[in-house]
Scaffold this motif. Structure first.
Motif, PDB file in Angstrom:
ATOM      1  N   ARG A 106       0.845  -1.197   0.000  1.00 37.29           N
ATOM      2  CA  ARG A 106       0.000   0.000   0.000  1.00 37.29           C
ATOM      3  C   ARG A 106       0.881   1.248   0.000  1.00 37.29           C
ATOM      4  O   ARG A 106       1.780   1.377   0.819  1.00 37.29           O
ATOM      5  CB  ARG A 106      -0.934   0.022   1.221  1.00 37.29           C
ATOM      6  CG  ARG A 106      -1.673  -1.276   1.464  1.00 37.29           C
ATOM      7  CD  ARG A 106      -2.333  -1.823   0.232  1.00 37.29           C
ATOM      8  NE  ARG A 106      -3.308  -0.898  -0.335  1.00 37.29           N
ATOM      9  CZ  ARG A 106      -3.773  -1.003  -1.556  1.00 37.29           C
ATOM     10  NH1 ARG A 106      -3.339  -1.962  -2.362  1.00 37.29           N
ATOM     11  NH2 ARG A 106      -4.665  -0.123  -1.995  1.00 37.29           N
ATOM     12  N   TRP A 108       1.922   5.253   0.331  1.00 38.82           N
ATOM     13  CA  TRP A 108       1.575   6.461   1.063  1.00 38.82           C
ATOM     14  C   TRP A 108       2.470   7.604   0.578  1.00 38.82           C
ATOM     15  O   TRP A 108       3.546   7.368   0.039  1.00 38.82           O
ATOM     16  CB  TRP A 108       1.738   6.265   2.575  1.00 38.82           C
ATOM     17  CG  TRP A 108       3.166   6.076   3.025  1.00 38.82           C
ATOM     18  CD1 TRP A 108       3.829   4.895   3.173  1.00 38.82           C
ATOM     19  CD2 TRP A 108       4.111   7.104   3.365  1.00 38.82           C
ATOM     20  NE1 TRP A 108       5.117   5.109   3.579  1.00 38.82           N
ATOM     21  CE2 TRP A 108       5.316   6.448   3.709  1.00 38.82           C
ATOM     22  CE3 TRP A 108       4.052   8.489   3.411  1.00 38.82           C
ATOM     23  CZ2 TRP A 108       6.458   7.162   4.087  1.00 38.82           C
ATOM     24  CZ3 TRP A 108       5.189   9.192   3.792  1.00 38.82           C
ATOM     25  CH2 TRP A 108       6.371   8.528   4.129  1.00 38.82           C
ATOM     26  N   GLU A 159      -8.324   3.170   3.976  1.00 44.36           N
ATOM     27  CA  GLU A 159      -7.068   3.869   3.718  1.00 44.36           C
ATOM     28  C   GLU A 159      -7.258   5.373   3.602  1.00 44.36           C
ATOM     29  O   GLU A 159      -6.317   6.133   3.846  1.00 44.36           O
ATOM     30  CB  GLU A 159      -6.401   3.293   2.465  1.00 44.36           C
ATOM     31  CG  GLU A 159      -5.814   1.909   2.710  1.00 44.36           C
ATOM     32  CD  GLU A 159      -5.267   1.254   1.467  1.00 44.36           C
ATOM     33  OE1 GLU A 159      -5.155   1.935   0.421  1.00 44.36           O
ATOM     34  OE2 GLU A 159      -4.946   0.046   1.527  1.00 44.36           O
ATOM     35  N   ARG A 163      -4.728   7.523   5.924  1.00 43.87           N
ATOM     36  CA  ARG A 163      -3.826   8.517   5.345  1.00 43.87           C
ATOM     37  C   ARG A 163      -3.693   9.737   6.255  1.00 43.87           C
ATOM     38  O   ARG A 163      -2.594  10.246   6.488  1.00 43.87           O
ATOM     39  CB  ARG A 163      -4.334   8.934   3.959  1.00 43.87           C
ATOM     40  CG  ARG A 163      -3.334   9.780   3.173  1.00 43.87           C
ATOM     41  CD  ARG A 163      -3.828  10.012   1.758  1.00 43.87           C
ATOM     42  NE  ARG A 163      -3.932   8.748   1.027  1.00 43.87           N
ATOM     43  CZ  ARG A 163      -5.086   8.189   0.648  1.00 43.87           C
ATOM     44  NH1 ARG A 163      -6.230   8.780   0.931  1.00 43.87           N
ATOM     45  NH2 ARG A 163      -5.100   7.045   0.006  1.00 43.87           N
ATOM     46  N   LEU A 166      -1.685   8.749   9.305  1.00 50.89           N
ATOM     47  CA  LEU A 166      -0.274   8.584   8.977  1.00 50.89           C
ATOM     48  C   LEU A 166       0.441   9.928   8.910  1.00 50.89           C
ATOM     49  O   LEU A 166       1.528  10.086   9.467  1.00 50.89           O
ATOM     50  CB  LEU A 166      -0.159   7.829   7.651  1.00 50.89           C
ATOM     51  CG  LEU A 166       1.201   7.238   7.298  1.00 50.89           C
ATOM     52  CD1 LEU A 166       1.013   6.037   6.366  1.00 50.89           C
ATOM     53  CD2 LEU A 166       2.121   8.250   6.628  1.00 50.89           C
TER      54      LEU A 166
END
Length: 344
Positions: A106, A108, A159, A163, A166
């Motif tokens: 995945r 980022w 996600e 996000r 994160l």
């Protein structure tokens, strides 16, 4: 409606999820108006967890295996239903399946630069990119905090939430670190390690386990990158302390010599400029310390030797060579030029 279709609709013998669609993390079994048959079978595959929800309240969480539904396999639901012994009639309950497979590869990235506090530069704005992987580790928390009672909850949906978590965690972790950002930017594995621990804690609050996290690239704004390139050229990795300020000054003087050589008079004309530099050197010497004060002392006598300017320039040129500010080749060529003028 015929009796056959009524029975087919009302009673479910086997509950299972085949995961036909990629990227689905949570899926609700389509109960409609159906009820679960007494003695029915629940099939939970190795990469799954099943959750029974009774009237909006989580009852039992069941791991992989083939389970015959009874009061033994559903103890919490049995208590909620007030079943004293074996239930002898079909019952109503929502059943949710969760995929516990690792979601790998995945990506980022910071769409916009994030601002972090740094021990060297105070505040800086950076962009970074990388990859991570995760999985659902606590179906109860994931249901309560994230997916809820939706029919299905996908990887893309979760996600979108991850996000934001994160980015906020990354800014907080790097800003609160005792490691200079330049050191982490030079060692991306160190940067990933610094962020991963805090990020794992943030994910865990939502029932998600962080499996891997890495930083692939880090970029700085152009103005900060230019300042960084200059500091790297001077061999300076930390803050501008007193001793490093002296080294940085030497670097700037040495960088200016090729430019002076292009002007009329060449390096020999550096004596006039050096007189002005003495004043600056003396002021810096008060802040830097004894080491820089020694640089200013020999040159302080420059105005007293105006009648012997060529010899004074030779002396200053030798001082520059001794301090490592010019090369031997520059010294020899300029010395020859000055001696030629002196001899005539």
């Amino acid at each position: 409606m015929g009796i056959g279709s009524f029975i087919k609709k009302q009673f479910i013998d086997v509950l299972q999820w085949n995961e036909d669609t990629e990227g689905v993390l949570a899926w609700r079994y389509p109960m409609q108006d159906a009820e679960i048959q007494n003695g029915g079978v629940l099939v939970v595959r190795e990469s799954q967890v099943a959750v029974f929800v009774n009237e909006g309240q989580i009852a039992d969480v069941i791991g992989p295996g083939t389970h015959k539904l009874s009061t033994q396999t559903l103890p919490v639901l049995t208590n909620l239903k007030n079943w004293d012994k074996l239930f002898d009639s079909p019952f109503k309950s929502d059943v949710y399946f969760f995929s516990t497979r690792v979601q790998t590869g995945r990506k980022w990235g910071t769409q916009q630069p994030i601002t972090i506090r740094d021990k060297d530069f105070d505040m800086i704005r950076v962009r970074a990119f990388g990859m991570y992987s995760y999985r659902v580790t606590d179906a109860r928390k994931f249901f309560t905090e994230v997916s809820g009672t939706r029919e299905a909850y996908t990887r893309d949906e979760v996600e979108d939430q991850l996000r934001g978590i994160l980015m906020a965690t990354m800014a907080s972790s790097l800003g609160g670190s005792n490691i200079a950002f330049l050191d982490m930017a030079a060692n991306q594995a160190l940067m990933a390690q610094e962020v991963k621990g805090d990020l794992a804690d943030a994910f865990a609050r939502y029932g998600i386990g962080l499996d891997e996290f890495n930083v692939a690239s880090v970029s700085l704004p152009e103005e900060l990158q230019a300042a960084l390139d200059e500091r790297i050229s001077a061999g300076m990795k930390g803050g501008l302390s007193a001793d490093k300020l002296g080294g940085f000054t030497k670097y700037q003087v040495a960088s200016a010599i090729p430019l002076a050589a292009q002007n009329e008079g060449g390096i020999a004309g550096i004596g006039a400029g050096l007189g002005a530099g003495v004043t600056i050197g003396q002021a810096m010497g008060q802040a830097v310390g004894a080491s820089m004060a020694q640089v200013g002392a020999p040159a302080a006598a420059a105005p007293a030797v105006a009648d012997d300017s060529i010899e004074a320039r030779l002396g200053k040129l030798k001082a520059l060579l001794d301090k490592g500010l010019i090369s031997a080749a520059d010294y020899d060529s300029t010395k020859a030029e000055l001696l030629k003028k002196l001899i005539g």
